[in-house]
Design an enzyme around this catalytic site. Structure first.
Site, PDB file in Angstrom:
ATOM      1  N   ASP A  43       0.816  -1.220   0.000  1.00  0.00           N
ATOM      2  CA  ASP A  43       0.000   0.000   0.000  1.00  0.00           C
ATOM      3  C   ASP A  43       0.851   1.273   0.000  1.00  0.00           C
ATOM      4  O   ASP A  43       0.681   2.159   0.846  1.00  0.00           O
ATOM      5  CB  ASP A  43      -0.931   0.021   1.223  1.00  0.00           C
ATOM      6  CG  ASP A  43      -1.863  -1.167   1.274  1.00  0.00           C
ATOM      7  OD1 ASP A  43      -2.098  -1.781   0.228  1.00  0.00           O
ATOM      8  OD2 ASP A  43      -2.350  -1.487   2.378  1.00  0.00           O
ATOM      9  N   GLU A 217     -10.896  -0.461  -4.415  1.00  0.00           N
ATOM     10  CA  GLU A 217     -10.254   0.149  -3.257  1.00  0.00           C
ATOM     11  C   GLU A 217      -9.029   0.940  -3.702  1.00  0.00           C
ATOM     12  O   GLU A 217      -8.709   1.012  -4.895  1.00  0.00           O
ATOM     13  CB  GLU A 217      -9.874  -0.917  -2.231  1.00  0.00           C
ATOM     14  CG  GLU A 217      -8.874  -1.941  -2.721  1.00  0.00           C
ATOM     15  CD  GLU A 217      -8.634  -3.055  -1.706  1.00  0.00           C
ATOM     16  OE1 GLU A 217      -9.397  -3.177  -0.736  1.00  0.00           O
ATOM     17  OE2 GLU A 217      -7.665  -3.834  -1.902  1.00  0.00           O
ATOM     18  N   HIS A 279      -2.950  -1.369  -5.775  1.00  0.00           N
ATOM     19  CA  HIS A 279      -2.859  -0.340  -4.734  1.00  0.00           C
ATOM     20  C   HIS A 279      -1.629   0.546  -4.933  1.00  0.00           C
ATOM     21  O   HIS A 279      -0.707   0.551  -4.129  1.00  0.00           O
ATOM     22  CB  HIS A 279      -2.861  -0.938  -3.344  1.00  0.00           C
ATOM     23  CG  HIS A 279      -3.354   0.042  -2.311  1.00  0.00           C
ATOM     24  ND1 HIS A 279      -4.387  -0.229  -1.474  1.00  0.00           N
ATOM     25  CD2 HIS A 279      -2.952   1.304  -2.027  1.00  0.00           C
ATOM     26  CE1 HIS A 279      -4.614   0.826  -0.698  1.00  0.00           C
ATOM     27  NE2 HIS A 279      -3.758   1.773  -1.028  1.00  0.00           N
ATOM     28  N   ARG A 307       3.978  -9.093   0.146  1.00  0.00           N
ATOM     29  CA  ARG A 307       4.044  -8.156  -0.970  1.00  0.00           C
ATOM     30  C   ARG A 307       5.313  -7.322  -0.941  1.00  0.00           C
ATOM     31  O   ARG A 307       5.931  -7.133   0.106  1.00  0.00           O
ATOM     32  CB  ARG A 307       2.801  -7.262  -0.969  1.00  0.00           C
ATOM     33  CG  ARG A 307       1.537  -8.074  -1.155  1.00  0.00           C
ATOM     34  CD  ARG A 307       0.288  -7.252  -1.189  1.00  0.00           C
ATOM     35  NE  ARG A 307      -0.131  -6.786   0.122  1.00  0.00           N
ATOM     36  CZ  ARG A 307      -1.393  -6.499   0.451  1.00  0.00           C
ATOM     37  NH1 ARG A 307      -2.351  -6.667  -0.449  1.00  0.00           N
ATOM     38  NH2 ARG A 307      -1.701  -6.069   1.643  1.00  0.00           N
TER      39      ARG A 307
END
Length: 529
Positions: A43, A217, A279, A307
């Site tokens: 993120d 999102e 993201h 990630r």
């Protein structure tokens, strides 16, 4: 990163790759380069302010907020923990996807939190206590949304008004069955003016992988030439089909759901080499000449929440829409953002460095979530490379390259099957085993000392020797590199244990390797010859 003092002529294949990835023009024939992924994390949100990059990130466990500062997009930079929530209460747990913003001369961090129950996630705003973005922040407000909400971002539109976009559960839907994007005008940086407008519209099939009713999102506003786009993540973040989509407000009426139109195809999606890219955020090169996408992707081919973060230049189509191209395969050597400062070549007396590991500011960790895998304790550096051996944990001295030099370190293997040792003359260090160009003097699990060369993918053993017995104490490794001659000394010996001649790399950074093993490093020194 590769120093600007090292010339790397880009091959026709690399030029073709750059065009495939969306470059508007052929990259420069030399200069700094990098390879993805640049660090472990998720993120990402990057703000370029007055020539400096600031990154807001959740600490491991989503238990605090950390801010990074760097003059390079390829290096997240030094970091400080700026906010730790109360131990209990409605905003005490699961701080997700923070963003740092500078609004009207004030620093804010926008994030979301709950009390430990995801159903209670709400948007919150933190306000800096000083004018230092790496200083402390305090809780300022909850943004009053109709219900569950995460991933807010804010932007000022052409009309001068401030807007907030976020991801939420629509009212009267089954909790956690779908996520839509919402937008609201803001009365101030800490208050929504309402109403909350659902702009997600119809879900395309590629937005429903892992969530049949659709999942949107991570919205990121992108304004250019009077047009307003939102780049957003879609499908399940735990799947390899996580991707980026683009929607545009077609008539300037930001609060009219009918004004928002989604592009019919994903804008950035998985390949055979990159899984679940999503993201992201958008930023500029240091000189402002290039547009860059920062995004995370899964290290697992089937998708997961393990990630790492990558960066990639993007351009624009002839009709003015963003063109992200395809994710560059991991390990591909690419030109660094234009205007990014090069490492300084340390070649004269006075370039010595003795590092007692008081903190990590001198080092760039390329690790699995650095604050759980790397720490300084009692003047030594500890690396927990067994947390996820696939990350190939490395730390690189920032902003320094060496040609002829002498370097030494004490290394102690604690647990694990990987190798630990001293990296040197390296460039393009990235997340993953063997992902660097350069050399390593390493202590292996089968009790050998090796001098190896990496081409970014595979190792070549240049020389090796057995250790006499299994050491139950730290090894003192010393490397001397002069021209094409590389020598490794052990425990203060005057004669090298192993040596080799190699003409592949002549300059680069110095660092530490602890890939797949828990190691402790102490008494590090480097000096030019």
């Amino acid at each position: 990163m590769e120093s600007a003092t090292v010339t790397r002529v880009l091959s026709p294949a690399l030029l073709a790759l750059a065009l495939l990835l969306g470059a508007a023009a052929a990259p420069a024939a030399d200069g700094p380069t990098y390879a993805n992924p640049i660090y472990g994390g998720q993120d990402p949100y990057v703000l370029l302010h007055d020539g400096v990059y600031y990154i807001a990130a959740s600490a491991p466990g989503d238990s605090a907020i950390v801010v990074f500062k760097s003059d390079k997009l390829t290096d997240p930079g030094v970091s400080r923990t700026v906010y730790v929530p109360p131990a209990t209460g409605p905003y005490s747990k699961q701080l997700w996807a923070p963003e740092i913003h500078r609004i009207d001369g004030q620093w804010y961090i926008y994030t979301c939190a709950d009390d430990g129950d995801n159903a209670n996630h709400r948007l919150i705003v933190l306000k800096a206590d000083t004018d230092d973005p790496l200083g402390s922040y305090s809780m300022a407000a909850e943004l009053q949304t109709p219900g569950w909400a995460i991933d807010e971002s804010v932007f000022r539109a052409a009309d001068g008004k401030l807007y907030c976009v976020w991801s939420g559960w629509p009212v009267d839907t089954v909790p956690d069955s779908t996520q839509h994007l919402f937008i609201s005008r803001m009365a101030s940086p800490t208050e929504l003016a309402g109403p909350a407008v659902d702009i997600s519209g119809k879900m395309h099939e590629w937005e429903t992988r892992g969530r049949p009713d659709g999942l949107n999102e991570g919205p990121q506003p992108l304004l250019r030439d009077g047009r307003v786009f939102i780049v957003y993540a879609c499908s399940g973040s735990w799947t390899a089909d996580y991707a980026l989509g683009v929607m545009e407000c077609t008539d300037g009426d930001l609060l009219n759901p009918d004004s928002w139109v989604k592009q019919p195809k994903p804008a950035f999606s998985r390949t055979d080499h990159v899984y679940g890219p999503g993201h992201g955020c958008l930023t500029k090169s240091p000189d402002g000449a290039e547009d860059w996408l920062v995004y995370h992707s899964s290290i697992d081919p089937e998708g997961s929440w393990n990630r790492s973060v990558s960066i990639q230049r993007f351009t624009w189509t002839a009709d003015g829409a963003p063109n992200f191209g395809r994710p560059a395969p991991w390990g591909t050597v690419l030109p660094a953002p234009s205007g990014e400062p090069a490492n300084k070549l340390i070649s004269e007396p006075g370039g010595e460095l003795a590092e007692t590991f008081d903190n990590l500011d001198r080092w760039e960790p390329i690790c699995f979530f650095r604050r759980t895998s790397v720490r300084v304790r009692d003047g030594a550096l500890q690396v927990r490379g067994t947390l996820d051996p696939r990350y190939g944990d490395k730390l690189v001295l920032r902003d320094r390259d060496y040609a002829d030099f002498e370097a030494e370190v004490e290394v102690n293997r604690r647990r694990g099957d990987g190798a630990a040792g001293l990296l040197f003359r390296i460039s393009n260090a990235a997340v993953g085993v063997n992902r660097y160009h350069g050399y390593t003097a390493q202590w292996t699990a089968d009790n050998r000392v090796q001098l190896v060369r990496s081409n970014g993918d595979e190792l070549t053993v240049l020389a090796e020797a057995d250790l006499p017995g299994r050491p139950n104490r730290p090894l003192h490794l010393r490397v001397v590199a002069q021209g094409d001659r590389l020598s490794v000394y052990l425990d203060g010996a005057r004669k090298p244990l192993i040596e080799a001649q190699d003409e592949t790399y002549f300059t680069g950074a110095v660092g530490l390797l602890s890939g797949g093993v828990n190691s402790t490093f102490d008494n590090f020194q480097v000096r030019p010859l």
